[in-house]
Design a protein around this motif. Sequence first.
Motif, PDB file in Angstrom:
ATOM      1  N   PHE A   1       0.827  -1.201   0.000  1.00  0.00           N
ATOM      2  CA  PHE A   1       0.000   0.000   0.000  1.00  0.00           C
ATOM      3  C   PHE A   1       0.866   1.258   0.000  1.00  0.00           C
ATOM      4  CE2 PHE A   1      -2.339   3.295   2.415  1.00  0.00           C
ATOM      5  CZ  PHE A   1      -3.361   3.524   1.513  1.00  0.00           C
ATOM      6  N   ASN A   2       1.889   1.288   0.849  1.00  0.00           N
ATOM      7  CA  ASN A   2       2.775   2.450   0.914  1.00  0.00           C
ATOM      8  C   ASN A   2       3.559   2.623  -0.383  1.00  0.00           C
ATOM      9  OD1 ASN A   2       1.967   3.267   3.440  1.00  0.00           O
ATOM     10  ND2 ASN A   2       3.512   2.062   4.490  1.00  0.00           N
ATOM     11  N   THR A   3       3.958   1.531  -0.999  1.00  0.00           N
ATOM     12  CA  THR A   3       4.653   1.588  -2.284  1.00  0.00           C
ATOM     13  C   THR A   3       3.728   2.170  -3.347  1.00  0.00           C
ATOM     14  OG1 THR A   3       6.014  -0.309  -1.671  1.00  0.00           O
ATOM     15  CG2 THR A   3       5.890   0.230  -4.023  1.00  0.00           C
ATOM     16  N   PHE A   4       2.462   1.756  -3.330  1.00  0.00           N
ATOM     17  CA  PHE A   4       1.483   2.285  -4.272  1.00  0.00           C
ATOM     18  C   PHE A   4       1.264   3.777  -4.038  1.00  0.00           C
ATOM     19  CE2 PHE A   4      -3.022   3.117  -5.396  1.00  0.00           C
ATOM     20  CZ  PHE A   4      -2.919   2.925  -6.769  1.00  0.00           C
ATOM     21  N   ARG A   5       1.158   4.191  -2.770  1.00  0.00           N
ATOM     22  CA  ARG A   5       0.990   5.619  -2.455  1.00  0.00           C
ATOM     23  C   ARG A   5       2.186   6.419  -2.930  1.00  0.00           C
ATOM     24  NH1 ARG A   5      -1.610   6.105   3.479  1.00  0.00           N
ATOM     25  NH2 ARG A   5       0.421   7.014   3.878  1.00  0.00           N
ATOM     26  N   LYS A   6       3.381   5.869  -2.750  1.00  0.00           N
ATOM     27  CA  LYS A   6       4.585   6.555  -3.227  1.00  0.00           C
ATOM     28  C   LYS A   6       4.521   6.713  -4.741  1.00  0.00           C
ATOM     29  CE  LYS A   6       9.535   6.248  -3.697  1.00  0.00           C
ATOM     30  NZ  LYS A   6      10.729   5.456  -3.581  1.00  0.00           N
ATOM     31  N   TRP A   7       4.120   5.657  -5.439  1.00  0.00           N
ATOM     32  CA  TRP A   7       4.027   5.700  -6.896  1.00  0.00           C
ATOM     33  C   TRP A   7       3.031   6.776  -7.324  1.00  0.00           C
ATOM     34  CZ3 TRP A   7      -0.113   4.583 -10.166  1.00  0.00           C
ATOM     35  CH2 TRP A   7       0.213   4.537 -11.526  1.00  0.00           C
ATOM     36  N   LEU A   8       1.857   6.829  -6.678  1.00  0.00           N
ATOM     37  CA  LEU A   8       0.852   7.845  -7.003  1.00  0.00           C
ATOM     38  C   LEU A   8       1.392   9.249  -6.746  1.00  0.00           C
ATOM     39  CD1 LEU A   8      -2.536   6.384  -5.686  1.00  0.00           C
ATOM     40  CD2 LEU A   8      -1.835   6.733  -8.063  1.00  0.00           C
ATOM     41  N   PHE A   9       2.083   9.410  -5.609  1.00  0.00           N
ATOM     42  CA  PHE A   9       2.645  10.711  -5.263  1.00  0.00           C
ATOM     43  C   PHE A   9       3.661  11.147  -6.318  1.00  0.00           C
ATOM     44  CE2 PHE A   9       5.955  13.269  -3.270  1.00  0.00           C
ATOM     45  CZ  PHE A   9       5.207  14.337  -2.820  1.00  0.00           C
ATOM     46  N   CYS A  10       4.561  10.248  -6.690  1.00  0.00           N
ATOM     47  CA  CYS A  10       5.589  10.564  -7.691  1.00  0.00           C
ATOM     48  C   CYS A  10       4.949  10.913  -9.025  1.00  0.00           C
ATOM     49  CB  CYS A  10       6.574   9.408  -7.852  1.00  0.00           C
ATOM     50  SG  CYS A  10       7.621   9.152  -6.406  1.00  0.00           S
ATOM     51  N   LEU A  11       3.891  10.208  -9.384  1.00  0.00           N
ATOM     52  CA  LEU A  11       3.182  10.478 -10.629  1.00  0.00           C
ATOM     53  C   LEU A  11       2.561  11.871 -10.594  1.00  0.00           C
ATOM     54  CD1 LEU A  11       2.286   9.218 -13.339  1.00  0.00           C
ATOM     55  CD2 LEU A  11       0.232   8.440 -12.157  1.00  0.00           C
ATOM     56  N   ALA A  12       1.884  12.198  -9.507  1.00  0.00           N
ATOM     57  CA  ALA A  12       1.236  13.501  -9.372  1.00  0.00           C
ATOM     58  C   ALA A  12       2.264  14.632  -9.307  1.00  0.00           C
ATOM     59  CB  ALA A  12       0.352  13.530  -8.129  1.00  0.00           C
ATOM     60  N   GLU A  13       3.409  14.351  -8.740  1.00  0.00           N
ATOM     61  CA  GLU A  13       4.463  15.349  -8.579  1.00  0.00           C
ATOM     62  C   GLU A  13       5.269  15.591  -9.850  1.00  0.00           C
ATOM     63  OE1 GLU A  13       6.514  17.070  -5.815  1.00  0.00           O
ATOM     64  OE2 GLU A  13       4.429  17.306  -5.308  1.00  0.00           O
ATOM     65  N   ASN A  14       5.152  14.715 -10.832  1.00  0.00           N
ATOM     66  CA  ASN A  14       6.004  14.800 -12.023  1.00  0.00           C
ATOM     67  C   ASN A  14       7.479  14.759 -11.648  1.00  0.00           C
ATOM     68  OD1 ASN A  14       3.876  15.121 -13.975  1.00  0.00           O
ATOM     69  ND2 ASN A  14       3.610  17.181 -13.152  1.00  0.00           N
ATOM     70  N   MET A  15       7.808  13.904 -10.688  1.00  0.00           N
ATOM     71  CA  MET A  15       9.182  13.836 -10.195  1.00  0.00           C
ATOM     72  C   MET A  15      10.135  13.332 -11.270  1.00  0.00           C
ATOM     73  SD  MET A  15       8.947  12.347  -6.345  1.00  0.00           S
ATOM     74  CE  MET A  15      10.446  13.052  -5.720  1.00  0.00           C
ATOM     75  N   PRO A  16      11.342  13.903 -11.305  1.00  0.00           N
ATOM     76  CA  PRO A  16      12.360  13.384 -12.222  1.00  0.00           C
ATOM     77  C   PRO A  16      12.706  11.944 -11.852  1.00  0.00           C
ATOM     78  CG  PRO A  16      13.030  15.486 -11.265  1.00  0.00           C
ATOM     79  CD  PRO A  16      11.791  15.050 -10.546  1.00  0.00           C
ATOM     80  N   ALA A  17      13.130  11.178 -12.837  1.00  0.00           N
ATOM     81  CA  ALA A  17      13.415   9.751 -12.635  1.00  0.00           C
ATOM     82  C   ALA A  17      14.434   9.519 -11.528  1.00  0.00           C
ATOM     83  CB  ALA A  17      13.900   9.130 -13.946  1.00  0.00           C
ATOM     84  N   ASN A  18      15.465  10.373 -11.434  1.00  0.00           N
ATOM     85  CA  ASN A  18      16.490  10.133 -10.422  1.00  0.00           C
ATOM     86  C   ASN A  18      16.029  10.456  -9.000  1.00  0.00           C
ATOM     87  OD1 ASN A  18      16.506  12.875 -10.845  1.00  0.00           O
ATOM     88  ND2 ASN A  18      18.714  13.050 -11.115  1.00  0.00           N
ATOM     89  N   LEU A  19      14.870  11.078  -8.841  1.00  0.00           N
ATOM     90  CA  LEU A  19      14.327  11.313  -7.497  1.00  0.00           C
ATOM     91  C   LEU A  19      13.259  10.299  -7.109  1.00  0.00           C
ATOM     92  CD1 LEU A  19      13.960  15.199  -7.225  1.00  0.00           C
ATOM     93  CD2 LEU A  19      15.844  13.751  -6.474  1.00  0.00           C
ATOM     94  N   LYS A  20      12.649   9.661  -8.103  1.00  0.00           N
ATOM     95  CA  LYS A  20      11.552   8.731  -7.815  1.00  0.00           C
ATOM     96  C   LYS A  20      11.982   7.588  -6.899  1.00  0.00           C
ATOM     97  CE  LYS A  20       8.697   9.625 -11.813  1.00  0.00           C
ATOM     98  NZ  LYS A  20       8.162   9.117 -13.067  1.00  0.00           N
ATOM     99  N   ASP A  21      13.163   7.054  -7.114  1.00  0.00           N
ATOM    100  CA  ASP A  21      13.643   5.946  -6.290  1.00  0.00           C
ATOM    101  C   ASP A  21      14.651   6.401  -5.246  1.00  0.00           C
ATOM    102  OD1 ASP A  21      12.096   3.979  -7.538  1.00  0.00           O
ATOM    103  OD2 ASP A  21      13.527   3.840  -9.186  1.00  0.00           O
ATOM    104  N   ALA A  22      14.865   7.697  -5.151  1.00  0.00           N
ATOM    105  CA  ALA A  22      15.831   8.222  -4.180  1.00  0.00           C
ATOM    106  C   ALA A  22      15.252   8.169  -2.768  1.00  0.00           C
ATOM    107  CB  ALA A  22      16.203   9.657  -4.543  1.00  0.00           C
ATOM    108  N   LYS A  23      16.147   8.169  -1.816  1.00  0.00           N
ATOM    109  CA  LYS A  23      15.771   8.150  -0.406  1.00  0.00           C
ATOM    110  C   LYS A  23      15.794   9.587   0.126  1.00  0.00           C
ATOM    111  CE  LYS A  23      17.348   6.245   3.988  1.00  0.00           C
ATOM    112  NZ  LYS A  23      18.408   5.445   4.631  1.00  0.00           N
ATOM    113  N   LEU A  24      14.725  10.013   0.777  1.00  0.00           N
ATOM    114  CA  LEU A  24      14.683  11.332   1.398  1.00  0.00           C
ATOM    115  C   LEU A  24      15.552  11.294   2.649  1.00  0.00           C
ATOM    116  CD1 LEU A  24      13.472  14.202   1.424  1.00  0.00           C
ATOM    117  CD2 LEU A  24      11.606  13.280   2.801  1.00  0.00           C
TER     118      LEU A  24
END
Length: 166
Positions: free
Chosen positions: A33-56
Motif C-alpha cells: 500500500f505504501n509503495t502504491f501511495r509513493k508511486w501515485l505521489f511521484c506520478l502527481a508530482e512529475n518527479m524526475p526519474a532520479n528522485l523517484k527511487d531516491a531516499k529522502l
Amino acid sequence: MTLYAGEKLALSNTRDMRNLSNGTSLSSLQIAFNTFRKWLFCLAENMPANLKDAKLILSEEQLTMNSPWKLVGKPDQVFEADYGYLIIADTKCRRQATVKPKDVYQLSFYRELVAQSSDPRLKGKPIANFGYIRLKTPNGVIYKKVPFVDKRFLNKLYQQYQEQIL
C-alpha cells in the motif's frame, strides 16, 4: 498512518519501511500500500526519474556553517539517489514555472551547507553537480534541473551581502 504534508511517507524508500522507528514491522500489505501511495505521489508530482527511487535524507532541517562564510539555512529536501549522490531540491510557489537567478544562488548556498555538514546522514557523501527547483504552480508541480553556480561567484555574492548589512 498520517502523512506529513503528503510527502515524507510517500517519499520514503520501501527498503526503509520494513521497520518503523518503534521497532514495529509492517505487513506485506502495508508495504504494498505504501509503495502504491509513493508511486501515485511521484506520478502527481512529475518527479524526475532520479528522485523517484531516491531516499529522502533531510527535509527542512536547519544546517549551519562558519567557514568560509557564516551561513544558516534549511534546504527543503536532500535526497540520496540510487547511485549514492546527494541531490538538493528547493520548493518555490509561483504563478508560472519560472526559475529566478536568486533561486539558483540559494540552492548553491544550500549545496555548500550540505557539503560542510557534520550530520552523519550527509557527511562525506558526494553531491550531484546540479539540484532541482520544485515549482508549485496553479497548473501543478514542475521540477527544473539547474546547475550550481561557481563557489567564486558565491563568494562575491556573500561579500556584496556583507557590505550591504554593515
